[in-house]
Design a protein around this motif. Structure first.
Motif, short mmCIF file in Angstrom:
data_model
loop_
_atom_site.label_atom_id
_atom_site.label_comp_id
_atom_site.label_asym_id
_atom_site.label_seq_id
_atom_site.Cartn_x
_atom_site.Cartn_y
_atom_site.Cartn_z
N VAL A 185 41.32 -9.71 16.56
CA VAL A 185 42.23 -9.45 15.43
C VAL A 185 43.52 -8.81 15.95
O VAL A 185 44.62 -9.16 15.51
N HIS A 186 43.37 -7.90 16.87
CA HIS A 186 44.56 -7.24 17.44
C HIS A 186 45.44 -8.28 18.15
O HIS A 186 46.67 -8.22 18.07
N GLY A 187 44.78 -9.23 18.80
CA GLY A 187 45.54 -10.28 19.49
C GLY A 187 46.40 -11.06 18.52
O GLY A 187 47.49 -11.52 18.86
N GLU A 188 45.92 -11.20 17.28
CA GLU A 188 46.68 -11.94 16.27
C GLU A 188 47.86 -11.13 15.72
O GLU A 188 48.94 -11.66 15.51
N TYR A 189 47.63 -9.85 15.47
CA TYR A 189 48.62 -9.07 14.72
C TYR A 189 49.24 -7.91 15.48
O TYR A 189 50.26 -7.37 15.07
N GLY A 190 48.58 -7.46 16.53
CA GLY A 190 49.13 -6.35 17.33
C GLY A 190 49.17 -5.03 16.60
O GLY A 190 49.96 -4.16 16.94
N HIS A 191 48.32 -4.86 15.59
CA HIS A 191 48.44 -3.64 14.76
C HIS A 191 47.42 -2.56 15.07
O HIS A 191 47.48 -1.48 14.52
N LEU A 192 46.46 -2.85 15.97
CA LEU A 192 45.48 -1.80 16.29
C LEU A 192 46.11 -0.81 17.25
O LEU A 192 46.50 -1.16 18.36
N GLN A 193 46.20 0.42 16.82
CA GLN A 193 46.80 1.42 17.70
C GLN A 193 45.74 2.15 18.51
O GLN A 193 46.01 2.63 19.59
N GLU A 194 44.53 2.21 17.98
CA GLU A 194 43.47 2.88 18.74
C GLU A 194 42.12 2.36 18.28
O GLU A 194 41.96 1.92 17.13
N ALA A 195 41.17 2.41 19.20
CA ALA A 195 39.79 2.05 18.89
C ALA A 195 38.94 3.30 19.13
O ALA A 195 39.00 3.89 20.20
N ILE A 196 38.16 3.64 18.12
CA ILE A 196 37.31 4.82 18.24
C ILE A 196 35.92 4.40 18.73
O ILE A 196 35.35 3.44 18.21
N LEU A 197 35.45 5.10 19.75
CA LEU A 197 34.07 4.88 20.21
C LEU A 197 33.27 6.10 19.76
O LEU A 197 33.33 7.16 20.39
N GLN A 198 32.59 5.95 18.66
CA GLN A 198 31.93 7.12 18.05
C GLN A 198 30.43 7.01 18.16
O GLN A 198 29.83 6.09 17.62
#
Ligand code: SF4
Length: 728
Positions: A185-198
């Protein structure tokens, strides 16, 4: 040095009523829960008082499914919950706090409405397994539904945070698949600023209690730390190695996305930072409302753990820097960023606040006139510092290089010297400084006379011709102390040149004495020349923002003029790459050039790029180290701004590294400064370029640039030449 970020936030659990029944969640309730507007206002006032930059709005999903919540929303004048959240966000923005909302799965319309009043939004993907026991009874925990919502946020250009839950019954390969889905999804839109590993941690149930209050009490340290609970049957224990592997997968799949680790849910945040995690999340002043019995570690404790390992813990906004522009943020939100947090906007060469236009049309004429040594107008100087076009920057470089060749020839000079910072005790408290310490600080030091003598002797043995001596502004030192250090140095090394005492130190030691008398006394004690430091940016507006207790421009000029009048030469510096704007650097150069035209006392101009890592300014204002390219462009602009007034421009290898300093020899630089032997000021701010070079390193740098080298003395007398070796 690497930055590890966190957001200084405050949590508003606006409603905990939720339509879902996730088994791991102790936050949600199925009773009616909704803060009234007056309570929200009170909470926001508290957030502002506690210095929050982010309001984290956490809620249950679709709380209006509960009739009582729906009735209360109507009573408060809102047709639905999203409208009420938007109202709360507007009240936060009124207070200069940036909202980040996490409302669960939203519709396109809801996301769009929230975008108008938020800086960023979030939704955990959690897992790609659609059949997890923990998600039974929670229709929107279907991975497809969540990915659709994350995709919609991308379509709407919403800076977004997502992530996975680890240990809730998913298979290890499904964790990687979830990260792959996010990366797609990020590859499509570039909008993920961070991924949380919880990682999952079990919670007690809070029947009848309010998690917000438990979290706040825990965060304030008024509550015992929670005892570990046994894992439920559907959960899996997670190992550090598994988390490490996930960090690596994240880096591989989404190299441009931040990796967030909650530092309150395990002891492994440090090894995970070492593995590549970049962020420690929002450290809420009022605790973690999802895991309220797990307070966040104190920021200063984490900083103390991280610093010796080469990490600088610094604040970020809830929206990452690359999204701070109109394509990604509504104007109203961007206006708050520009008014309150403009220093977090990445420097794109043109000034971040944009309140002074950059006249690009002036650039060509300005470069040509500067090449001929003519003084430039403020607009022309601003155009040089704000230039971003590669071709125009190359024109600046060539002109600066030609001017250097005309004024200083091909010789690359350096001085064999030693810095001695006699004490770092300082009462001034400049926000950009990592060196000065309060007298009671455990890091404060003051050399004994014996230690000072030893360092002087060591300098002589090393072959130094100069000792550069600067210290903090020590509250107990008078002019007699400053004279004494000079005399002691001369006693140990009568031939050495003493380059000492910044204008700030001179201002401090002067008291009521006339400056002419002060310099007379210091010269009699052995002073040879004066460092033109403490200049920072010679613009009082900048000085008030970064060092309000420092001497004003008028006094700096007065002291330097007095030094020159006493027959002492000085250097002159600029500290750039922090919050200053191009037009403020233009003003700095006007002051420097006019002073030099009056006295001719400057030996060299020394551009010093700001080292942000362990400074208040860097930690709290989002300032990143200036890029190598920008550093070089500024170097050329400084050379051009000086015209023929100051023949020598130095590159500081301590600030920019020897490699960039070597490259700077093509950008108007003719001098590589000193060997230093020790360097505390940049090192304590987090510089990673070392503190000592051998003369051979500097000679090698000059030769690498195809230029002859020469050891000089402080006043530019040439001591020894080193020609470029002829290839065999
Ligand atoms: S820059 Fe100098 S005056 Fe300012 S705090 Fe640091 S040591 Fe003190």
């Amino acid at each position: 040095m690497r930055r590890v970020t966190f957001s200084r936030n405050y949590t508003l659990s606006l409603s905990r009523t939720c339509r879902c029944y996730c088994k791991y969640c102790a936050f949600a309730t199925h009773r009616a829960h909704l803060y009234a507007p007056a309570e929200v206002e009170r909470i926001l006032d508290d957030a502002a008082r506690r210095g929050a930059k982010e309001l984290l709005v956490l809620t249950g999903e679709k709380p209006e499914v509960h009739p009582e919540v729906a009735a209360r929303l109507t009573e408060y004048g809102h047709a639905d919950f999203t409208s009420y959240v938007a109202w709360a966000c507007e009240r936060a923005l009124d207070r200069g706090i940036l909202p980040h909302t996490n409302l669960g799965v939203c519709t396109l319309d809801e996301l769009r409405r929230l975008r108008e009043v938020t800086a960023s939004q979030g939704l955990m993907l959690e897992s790609v397994n659609p059949d997890l026991t923990v998600h039974q009874g929670s229709p929107t925990k279907q991975p497809g539904v969540r990915l659709d919502a994350i995709r919609m946020a991308g379509e709407l250009r919403i800076p977004f945070t997502s992530g996975i839950l680890v240990g809730i019954g998913e298979a290890p390969e499904e964790r990687v698949a979830a990260l792959e889905a996010l990366a797609a999804v990020h590859g499509e839109y570039g909008h993920l600023q961070e991924a949380i590993l919880q990682n999952f941690v079990p919670h007690p149930r809070y029947y009848g209690a309010e998690p917000a209050e438990i979290a706040d009490e825990a965060q304030r340290g008024h509550r015992e730390a929670g005892k570990p609970l046994p894992l439920p049957t559907w959960a899996d224990p997670i190992s550090l190695d598994e988390m490490r592997a996930l960090v690596r997968h994240c880096r591989r799949l989404m190299p441009d996305v931040g990796i967030q680790i909650p530092p309150n849910l395990s002891d492994w945040w440090l090894p995970l930072v070492e593995e590549g995690a970049t962020d420690l999340g929002g450290l809420s002043a009022n605790g973690d409302h999802i895991s309220p019995e797990h307070p966040f570690p104190r920021v200063h404790r984490m900083r103390k753990v991280l610093a010796p390992r080469g990490y600088a813990l610094t604040e970020r906004l809830c929206v990452y820097p690359q999204y701070l522009e109109p394509r990604w943020l509504e104007q109203g939100v961007l206006d708050v960023v520009k008014a309150r947090y403009w220093s977090f906007i990445p420097r794109r060469g043109s000034g971040r606040r944009g309140n002074r236009p950059i006249r690009r049309d002036l650039l060509n004429g300005a470069v040509a006139r500067a090449r001929d040594g003519a003084p430039l107008s403020p607009d022309e100087l601003t155009a040089l510092f704000g230039e971003t076009r590669p071709d125009a920057i190359e024109d600046m470089r060539q002109a600066a290089d030609e001017l250097r060749s005309e004024l200083a020839g091909e010789l690359v000079t350096f001085v064999v010297n030693r810095n001695i910072n006699v004490s770092n005790v300082c009462i001034v408290g400049c926000a950009f400084c990592g060196f000065g310490q309060g007298r009671r600080s455990p890091d404060a030091y003051e050399h004994s006379e014996e230690e000072f003598r030893r360092r002087v002797r060591e300098a002589v043995e090393f072959g130094a011709t100069e000792i550069c001596m600067q210290s903090g502004i020590h509250p107990d030192w008078t002019i007699a102390d400053y004279e004494r250090w000079l005399r002691v140095a001369k006693d140990e090394a009568p031939a050495i040149h003493l380059h000492a005492y910044s204008p700030m130190e001179i201002d401090h030691l002067t008291g009521e004495l006339p400056l002419a008398e002060v310099f007379g006394r210091l010269q009699a004690a052995g002073l040879g020349s004066v460092p033109g430091t403490a200049a920072e940016v010679l613009h009082d507006g900048v000085r008030e923002r970064i060092s309000p207790n420092k001497l004003p421009v008028r006094r700096w000029v007065e002291i330097i003029e007095a030094a020159h009048a006493a027959g002492l030469r000085s250097t002159v510096t600029v500290m750039f790459g922090h919050i200053e704007e191009p037009w403020e650097l233009a003003e700095h150069m006007r002051v420097v050039r006019e002073l030099q035209e009056r006295t001719g006392g400057f030996t060299e101009f020394v551009p010093l790029s700001f080292i942000p890592f362990h400074t208040l300014l860097g930690r709290t204002h989002g300032i990143e180290e200036i890029s190598r390219d920008e550093n070089l462009k500024h170097t050329a602009a400084f050379r051009l701004a000086l015209g023929r007034t100051v023949p020598s421009v130095q590159a500081s290898w301590v600030k920019m590294g020897l490699d960039a300093a070597t490259e700077a020899l093509r950008w108007g630089v003719n001098d590589l400064g000193g060997t230093l032997m020790e360097e505390s000021i940049s090192r304590m701010a987090g510089s990673y370029h070392g503190v000592r070079l051998e003369p051979d390193d500097l000679i090698g740098a000059a030769h690498a640039a195809g230029r002859p080298a020469a050891e000089r003395d402080t006043l530019y007398g040439i001591r020894r030449r080193y020609e470029v070796p002829v290839a065999a």
